[in-house]
Scaffold this motif. Structure first.
Motif, short mmCIF file in Angstrom:
data_model
loop_
_atom_site.label_atom_id
_atom_site.label_comp_id
_atom_site.label_asym_id
_atom_site.label_seq_id
_atom_site.Cartn_x
_atom_site.Cartn_y
_atom_site.Cartn_z
N SER A 206 -13.55 -6.60 -3.08
CA SER A 206 -14.66 -5.73 -2.67
C SER A 206 -14.59 -5.58 -1.16
O SER A 206 -13.52 -5.71 -0.56
N PHE A 207 -15.72 -5.30 -0.51
CA PHE A 207 -15.74 -5.16 0.93
C PHE A 207 -15.39 -6.49 1.59
O PHE A 207 -15.81 -7.54 1.10
N PRO A 208 -14.62 -6.51 2.67
CA PRO A 208 -14.11 -5.38 3.43
C PRO A 208 -12.75 -4.85 2.97
O PRO A 208 -12.26 -3.88 3.54
N ASP A 209 -12.16 -5.48 1.94
CA ASP A 209 -10.87 -4.97 1.46
C ASP A 209 -11.01 -3.57 0.90
O ASP A 209 -10.12 -2.74 1.06
N ASN A 239 -7.83 8.37 -3.77
CA ASN A 239 -8.99 7.53 -4.06
C ASN A 239 -9.10 6.29 -3.17
O ASN A 239 -10.01 5.49 -3.35
N LEU A 240 -8.16 6.15 -2.25
CA LEU A 240 -8.18 5.06 -1.27
C LEU A 240 -8.42 3.69 -1.90
O LEU A 240 -9.34 2.96 -1.51
N PRO A 241 -7.59 3.31 -2.88
CA PRO A 241 -7.74 1.96 -3.43
C PRO A 241 -7.41 0.93 -2.35
O PRO A 241 -6.62 1.21 -1.44
N PRO A 242 -7.99 -0.25 -2.40
CA PRO A 242 -7.68 -1.26 -1.38
C PRO A 242 -6.23 -1.73 -1.50
O PRO A 242 -5.69 -1.82 -2.61
N ASN A 243 -5.64 -2.04 -0.37
CA ASN A 243 -4.25 -2.54 -0.38
C ASN A 243 -4.11 -3.76 -1.29
O ASN A 243 -3.10 -3.94 -1.98
N LYS A 244 -5.15 -4.59 -1.31
CA LYS A 244 -5.07 -5.82 -2.08
C LYS A 244 -4.96 -5.56 -3.58
O LYS A 244 -4.51 -6.42 -4.34
N TYR A 273 -12.75 10.26 -16.68
CA TYR A 273 -11.81 10.36 -15.56
C TYR A 273 -11.03 9.06 -15.52
O TYR A 273 -11.62 7.97 -15.48
N ILE A 274 -9.70 9.15 -15.50
CA ILE A 274 -8.84 7.97 -15.51
C ILE A 274 -7.89 8.04 -14.33
O ILE A 274 -7.25 9.09 -14.10
N SER A 275 -7.77 6.97 -13.59
CA SER A 275 -6.80 6.88 -12.50
C SER A 275 -6.06 5.55 -12.61
O SER A 275 -6.70 4.49 -12.68
N LEU A 276 -4.74 5.61 -12.66
CA LEU A 276 -3.91 4.41 -12.79
C LEU A 276 -3.01 4.28 -11.56
O LEU A 276 -2.52 5.28 -11.02
N TYR A 277 -2.76 3.03 -11.13
CA TYR A 277 -2.03 2.77 -9.89
C TYR A 277 -0.82 1.87 -10.18
O TYR A 277 -0.94 0.87 -10.90
N PHE A 278 0.31 2.25 -9.62
CA PHE A 278 1.58 1.55 -9.88
C PHE A 278 2.29 1.28 -8.56
O PHE A 278 2.19 2.06 -7.61
N HIS A 279 3.08 0.18 -8.56
CA HIS A 279 3.76 -0.21 -7.33
C HIS A 279 4.95 -1.09 -7.70
O HIS A 279 4.81 -2.06 -8.47
N GLU A 280 6.10 -0.77 -7.18
CA GLU A 280 7.29 -1.61 -7.35
C GLU A 280 7.10 -2.88 -6.54
O GLU A 280 6.97 -2.85 -5.31
N ASN A 281 7.04 -4.02 -7.25
CA ASN A 281 6.67 -5.27 -6.58
C ASN A 281 7.82 -5.94 -5.85
O ASN A 281 7.60 -6.82 -5.02
#
Length: 482
Positions: A206-209, A239-244, A273-281
């Motif tokens: 949550s905040f501040p992340d 949507n500016l998801p937190p980096n964490k 409304y659906i938003s999914l986030y992906f990242h090569e770890n």
């Protein structure tokens, strides 16, 4: 548990030192308290400047968050709603969060059930019974655009409330950047939070992340969790998801399909409304990418998604869901690693219930300010939702409502009538007899639809303006100046 509220821990979480992180723009209210408190580096102020009705109570229980140890409650059973009102930017986008912890403040054993209203739309029903039985508080969220220069958040009785009192522990109204959830037409819809999770990790975010104080709950299942070895820039995402939220992910082994049951609740059949986030770890290299298809409940959501170390998001502005939901990630042929997912958001798309015409809102708010002791529910939208209009006010149907009747006969009112009352050009009946209103009767020549006018038994000075008698539909006048 209802899918439309999430959980909050009761105990105080030690605040970490986060320097140079500005508070989110908006309002953070510690309801029922006259003191300012700080929770996880966020300052919550007294709610007294934003609401004129209700009583306050304190819950004496150890280890409660400060924002849960006080509340405001509403005993007036005749009021149609109890409203907070906030100055905002017209058309601005806001995340509204309401927080509840019952604590037996009224001597009962079970929390009251009641409705929430935002602007002119019935948002949902507050039922915290299951959470309270587990010793937990509850919160609800909605993303909405302001229809005017004020935004109202109201509680209202329903058929289940009985003689108990609606209450609220804390309230947040946070300004959102224009990019957030921008595929949604906020002139027609609001977004009700159903689920917001980061996958694979252990901690709440949550905040501040998250600079908007959105809460990302941890989600883990039987699939392997992996940590990230590269950084993501949150500003690259609408949507500016937190980096964490990208610190961990859920994956599976090479060549296997990844399946997750998410959200972890059964959903009513409607649009989301659906938003999914992906990242090569893996650590950045020419080989740090993976391709896979995304499907939801067996229907293709996105094909050949390429997750890189920079991260990627895919979304659907309107997607049908019903019951349990299964997200499936199918790897492309020959991929040396399995699919991965890091975070997700789901919001129910809520059609707006409409609003009162702006000129009518201004006139009615002016009237509320000009008279003394107006009805306690004369706050928020004058007409909507249907069944929760201001006491004595009746309106037209339709998405844009117009004030048709104002009946405050024998309501114990003093004060005067504002000039702007003449702007209610769809008003049919104006009944203000039997009060102690004084001053001059304003020009009513703009009330072209007015049929009946009752001003008798007041303390007005001077006659009714001659132009009033020329109104084309006026057939009945009662005043002290016949």
């Amino acid at each position: 548990m209802s899918p439309f509220f999430l959980l909050l821990w009761l105990v105080t979480i030690p605040a970490l030192a986060h320097s140079a992180v500005p508070d989110p723009l908006g309002y953070f209210l510690n309801c029922g308290s006259s003191n300012e408190v700080t929770v996880e580096s966020l300052k919550y102020i007294s709610d007294g400047s934003y609401i004129k009705v209700g009583s306050t109570a304190t819950i004496n229980k150890p280890d409660l968050l400060p924002t849960l140890s006080t509340l405001r409650y509403f005993t007036n059973t005749s009021a149609r709603k109890y409203c907070y009102s906030f100055p905002v930017i017209k058309g601005g986008k806001y995340l509204v969060k309401t927080i509840y912890y019952y604590g037996g403040f009224d001597g009962g054993k079970q929390p009251p059930v009641f409705d929430q209203i935002v602007q002119g739309t019935r948002w949902n029903t507050v039922n915290t019974t299951e959470d309270y039985a587990k010793g937990l508080s509850s919160y609800y969220e909605i993303v909405v655009a302001s229809a005017g220069k004020t935004l109202s958040v109201c509680l209202a009785r329903n058929a289940h409330t009985g003689s108990s009192s609606p209450f609220i522990s804390a309230l947040e109204v946070k300004s959102l950047d224009d990019s957030l959830y921008n595929p949604t037409d906020f002139t027609k819809y609001a977004l009700v939070t159903v689920a917001r999770h980061s996958f694979g990790g252990e901690d709440f975010i949550s905040f501040p992340d998250d600079k908007f104080n959105r809460m990302w709950q941890p989600f883990k299942d039987q699939n392997p969790a992996v940590a990230s070895h590269s950084n993501v820039t949150s500003s690259d995402f609408w949507n500016l998801p937190p980096n964490k939220a990208f610190s961990y992910g859920i994956t599976t082994s090479r060549g296997k399909t990844l399946e997750i049951q998410w959200p972890p609740v059964s959903l009513p059949s409607t649009m989301y409304y659906i938003s999914l986030y992906f990242h090569e770890n893996r650590s950045p290299s020419p080989f740090s990418w993976r391709v896979f298809d995304v499907s939801i409940n067996g229907h293709t959501f996105f094909s050949n998604l390429n997750a890189t170390t920079k991260g990627v998001t895919v979304y659907a502005a309107q997607w049908p869901l019903s019951g349990k939901t299964k997200v499936t990630l199918t790897p492309s042929r020959g991929m040396p690693v399995g699919p991965v997912i890091n975070a997700g958001e789901v919001y129910q798309i809520l059609p707006l219930g409409g609003r009162t015409q702006t000129r009518d809102v201004i006139a009615m708010e002016d009237l509320a300010k000009s008279i003394q002791n107006p009805p306690p529910d004369w706050h928020g939208d004058p007409c909507l939702p249907k069944g929760n209009s201001w006491t004595g006010v009746k309106c037209s149907n339709g998405f844009i409502a117009r004030v048709k009747t104002v009946n405050l006969t024998n309501a114990g009112l003093a004060g005067s009538l504002p000039q702007s009352i003449g702007n209610l050009n769809k008003l049919v009946h104006l009944w203000l007899g039997g009060n102690k209103l004084s001053g001059a009767i304003p020009d009513l020549s703009g009330l072209k639809e007015l049929e009946t006018l009752h001003l008798e038994n007041n303390k007005f000075q001077g006659p009714i303006p001659p132009s009033t008698k020329k109104l084309p539909k006026l057939r009945e006048i009662h005043s002290d100046f016949q």
